[in-house]
Design an enzyme around this catalytic site. Structure first.
Site, PDB file in Angstrom:
ATOM      1  N   PRO A   9       0.786  -1.220   0.000  1.00  2.00           N
ATOM      2  CA  PRO A   9       0.000   0.000   0.000  1.00  2.00           C
ATOM      3  C   PRO A   9       0.829   1.287   0.000  1.00  2.00           C
ATOM      4  O   PRO A   9       1.855   1.369   0.679  1.00  2.00           O
ATOM      5  CB  PRO A   9      -0.832  -0.098   1.285  1.00  2.00           C
ATOM      6  CG  PRO A   9      -0.238  -1.198   2.080  1.00  2.00           C
ATOM      7  CD  PRO A   9       0.465  -2.102   1.128  1.00  2.00           C
ATOM      8  N   ASN A  10       0.349   2.223  -0.781  1.00  2.00           N
ATOM      9  CA  ASN A  10       0.892   3.592  -0.870  1.00  2.00           C
ATOM     10  C   ASN A  10       2.213   3.685  -1.613  1.00  2.00           C
ATOM     11  O   ASN A  10       2.731   4.786  -1.814  1.00  2.00           O
ATOM     12  CB  ASN A  10       1.018   4.232   0.527  1.00  2.00           C
ATOM     13  CG  ASN A  10      -0.326   4.319   1.213  1.00  2.00           C
ATOM     14  OD1 ASN A  10      -1.264   4.865   0.639  1.00  2.00           O
ATOM     15  ND2 ASN A  10      -0.459   3.758   2.400  1.00  2.00           N
ATOM     16  N   ARG A  17       4.213  11.074  -1.966  1.00  2.00           N
ATOM     17  CA  ARG A  17       4.079  10.974  -0.514  1.00  2.00           C
ATOM     18  C   ARG A  17       5.389  11.332   0.201  1.00  2.00           C
ATOM     19  O   ARG A  17       6.465  10.988  -0.296  1.00  2.00           O
ATOM     20  CB  ARG A  17       3.638   9.557  -0.109  1.00  2.00           C
ATOM     21  CG  ARG A  17       4.732   8.521  -0.254  1.00  2.00           C
ATOM     22  CD  ARG A  17       4.284   7.080  -0.013  1.00  2.00           C
ATOM     23  NE  ARG A  17       3.968   6.792   1.358  1.00  2.00           N
ATOM     24  CZ  ARG A  17       4.153   5.581   1.909  1.00  2.00           C
ATOM     25  NH1 ARG A  17       4.654   4.579   1.209  1.00  2.00           N
ATOM     26  NH2 ARG A  17       3.827   5.385   3.157  1.00  2.00           N
ATOM     27  N   TYR A  22      10.738   9.325   1.535  1.00  2.12           N
ATOM     28  CA  TYR A  22      10.793   8.340   0.451  1.00  2.12           C
ATOM     29  C   TYR A  22      11.447   8.849  -0.832  1.00  2.12           C
ATOM     30  O   TYR A  22      11.609   8.077  -1.774  1.00  2.12           O
ATOM     31  CB  TYR A  22       9.377   7.823   0.142  1.00  2.12           C
ATOM     32  CG  TYR A  22       8.735   7.143   1.331  1.00  2.12           C
ATOM     33  CD1 TYR A  22       9.241   5.944   1.814  1.00  2.12           C
ATOM     34  CD2 TYR A  22       7.644   7.712   1.994  1.00  2.12           C
ATOM     35  CE1 TYR A  22       8.680   5.318   2.920  1.00  2.12           C
ATOM     36  CE2 TYR A  22       7.073   7.095   3.100  1.00  2.12           C
ATOM     37  CZ  TYR A  22       7.598   5.898   3.560  1.00  2.12           C
ATOM     38  OH  TYR A  22       7.045   5.285   4.646  1.00  2.12           O
ATOM     39  N   ASN A  74       8.141  -5.335  -0.812  1.00  2.00           N
ATOM     40  CA  ASN A  74       8.013  -4.239   0.147  1.00  2.00           C
ATOM     41  C   ASN A  74       6.538  -4.206   0.546  1.00  2.00           C
ATOM     42  O   ASN A  74       5.714  -3.661  -0.178  1.00  2.00           O
ATOM     43  CB  ASN A  74       8.445  -2.907  -0.477  1.00  2.00           C
ATOM     44  CG  ASN A  74       8.368  -1.768   0.532  1.00  2.00           C
ATOM     45  OD1 ASN A  74       7.764  -1.910   1.601  1.00  2.00           O
ATOM     46  ND2 ASN A  74       8.963  -0.630   0.201  1.00  2.00           N
ATOM     47  N   ALA A  77       3.042  -0.751   4.981  1.00  9.17           N
ATOM     48  CA  ALA A  77       2.608  -0.825   6.383  1.00  9.17           C
ATOM     49  C   ALA A  77       2.176  -2.238   6.792  1.00  9.17           C
ATOM     50  O   ALA A  77       2.206  -2.574   7.985  1.00  9.17           O
ATOM     51  CB  ALA A  77       1.478   0.169   6.629  1.00  9.17           C
ATOM     52  N   GLU A  98      12.965  -8.837   1.699  1.00  2.00           N
ATOM     53  CA  GLU A  98      12.091  -7.727   2.101  1.00  2.00           C
ATOM     54  C   GLU A  98      12.880  -6.420   1.972  1.00  2.00           C
ATOM     55  O   GLU A  98      14.011  -6.337   2.458  1.00  2.00           O
ATOM     56  CB  GLU A  98      11.643  -7.935   3.550  1.00  2.00           C
ATOM     57  CG  GLU A  98      10.767  -6.814   4.060  1.00  2.00           C
ATOM     58  CD  GLU A  98      10.128  -7.158   5.412  1.00  2.00           C
ATOM     59  OE1 GLU A  98       9.505  -8.234   5.521  1.00  2.00           O
ATOM     60  OE2 GLU A  98      10.285  -6.357   6.342  1.00  2.00           O
ATOM     61  N   HIS A 100      12.779  -2.135   2.418  1.00  2.00           N
ATOM     62  CA  HIS A 100      12.143  -0.887   2.853  1.00  2.00           C
ATOM     63  C   HIS A 100      12.996   0.273   2.387  1.00  2.00           C
ATOM     64  O   HIS A 100      14.217   0.291   2.613  1.00  2.00           O
ATOM     65  CB  HIS A 100      11.972  -0.846   4.376  1.00  2.00           C
ATOM     66  CG  HIS A 100      11.050  -1.926   4.829  1.00  2.00           C
ATOM     67  ND1 HIS A 100       9.697  -1.881   4.594  1.00  2.00           N
ATOM     68  CD2 HIS A 100      11.296  -3.113   5.420  1.00  2.00           C
ATOM     69  CE1 HIS A 100       9.150  -2.990   5.047  1.00  2.00           C
ATOM     70  NE2 HIS A 100      10.099  -3.760   5.549  1.00  2.00           N
ATOM     71  N   ARG A 107      12.544   5.345  12.711  1.00  2.00           N
ATOM     72  CA  ARG A 107      11.229   6.002  12.678  1.00  2.00           C
ATOM     73  C   ARG A 107      10.366   5.562  13.866  1.00  2.00           C
ATOM     74  O   ARG A 107      10.890   5.097  14.862  1.00  2.00           O
ATOM     75  CB  ARG A 107      10.585   5.715  11.316  1.00  2.00           C
ATOM     76  CG  ARG A 107      11.448   6.228  10.147  1.00  2.00           C
ATOM     77  CD  ARG A 107      10.815   5.937   8.804  1.00  2.00           C
ATOM     78  NE  ARG A 107       9.528   6.613   8.659  1.00  2.00           N
ATOM     79  CZ  ARG A 107       8.630   6.282   7.733  1.00  2.00           C
ATOM     80  NH1 ARG A 107       8.886   5.308   6.858  1.00  2.00           N
ATOM     81  NH2 ARG A 107       7.480   6.924   7.669  1.00  2.00           N
TER      82      ARG A 107
HETATM   83  C1  DQA Z   1       8.041   1.323   3.943  1.00  2.00           C
HETATM   84  C2  DQA Z   1       8.077   1.534   5.466  1.00  2.00           C
HETATM   85  C3  DQA Z   1       6.701   1.271   6.068  1.00  2.00           C
HETATM   86  O1  DQA Z   1       6.741   1.498   7.472  1.00  2.00           O
HETATM   87  C4  DQA Z   1       5.677   2.196   5.474  1.00  2.00           C
HETATM   88  O2  DQA Z   1       4.401   1.901   5.986  1.00  2.00           O
HETATM   89  C5  DQA Z   1       5.679   2.178   3.989  1.00  2.00           C
HETATM   90  C6  DQA Z   1       6.953   2.151   3.289  1.00  2.00           C
HETATM   91  C7  DQA Z   1       9.394   1.691   3.283  1.00  2.00           C
HETATM   92  O3  DQA Z   1       9.576   1.282   2.149  1.00  2.00           O
HETATM   93  O4  DQA Z   1      10.208   2.390   3.882  1.00  2.00           O
HETATM   94  O5  DQA Z   1       4.639   2.275   3.349  1.00  2.00           O
HETATM   95  O6  DQA Z   1       7.790  -0.052   3.684  1.00  2.00           O
END
Ligand code: DQA
Length: 144
Positions: A9-10, A17, A22, A74, A77, A98, A100, A107
């Site tokens: 998501p996102n 964002r 990011y 990835n 959340a 995985e 990030h 954070r």
């Molecule tokens: C993320 C870190 C997560 O905590 C966050 O919710 C994201 C992006 C990252 O790529 O740093 O959506 O996965």
């Protein structure tokens, strides 16, 4: 190799964002960077993104049926609380990395926990989009 990059998501909002966290590169530029790399190196790659937990699980199960050999995920959340995505990852015996983009450990506290990392081969955090590139290098490195 047949590879899958799965974004939760996102992540389609990269470049829009929280740019301070990011970066300014868009999701589309991440997709082209990975597709170009795979093409150059002779790998078959699918890059997917979904905001829905169920879609991500469907994609992981599809990876089993279609013979995907390595996954870069990835989960966004979902990383921090999705036991369903963890279980889906656990059913796949292929290498899974995985990634990030941000350094989740610097954070909020809820981001310090990953329920998915323990069922992955490894985790790359805080290296920006380069994390995806390094994950692909790992997956495609010659093994004995
Ligand atoms: C993320 C870190 C997560 O905590 C966050 O919710 C994201 C992006 C990252 O790529 O740093 O959506 O996965």
């Amino acid at each position: 190799m047949k590879l899958l990059v799965l974004n939760g998501p996102n992540l389609n909002f990269l470049g829009i964002r929280e740019k301070g966290i990011y970066g300014t590169e868009t999701y589309e530029s991440l997709v082209s960077m990975m597709e170009d790399k795979a093409r150059r190196e002779g790998h078959e790659l699918e890059v997917c993104q979904s905001n829905s937990e169920g879609d991500l699980i469907d994609k992981l199960q599809e990876a089993y049926h279609s013979g995907v050999e390595g996954i870069i995920i990835n989960p966004g959340a979902f990383t921090h609380y999705s036991y369903a995505i963890r279980d889906a990852l656990a059913s796949l015996e292929i290498p899974k990395i995985e990634v990030h983009i941000s350094n989740v450990h610097k954070r909020e506290e809820f981001r310090h926990v990953s329920v998915t990392a323990p069922v992955c081969t490894g985790q790359i955090v805080g290296l920006g989009l380069l994390g995806y590139v390094l994950a692909m290098d790992y997956l495609t490195a010659p093994r004995n």
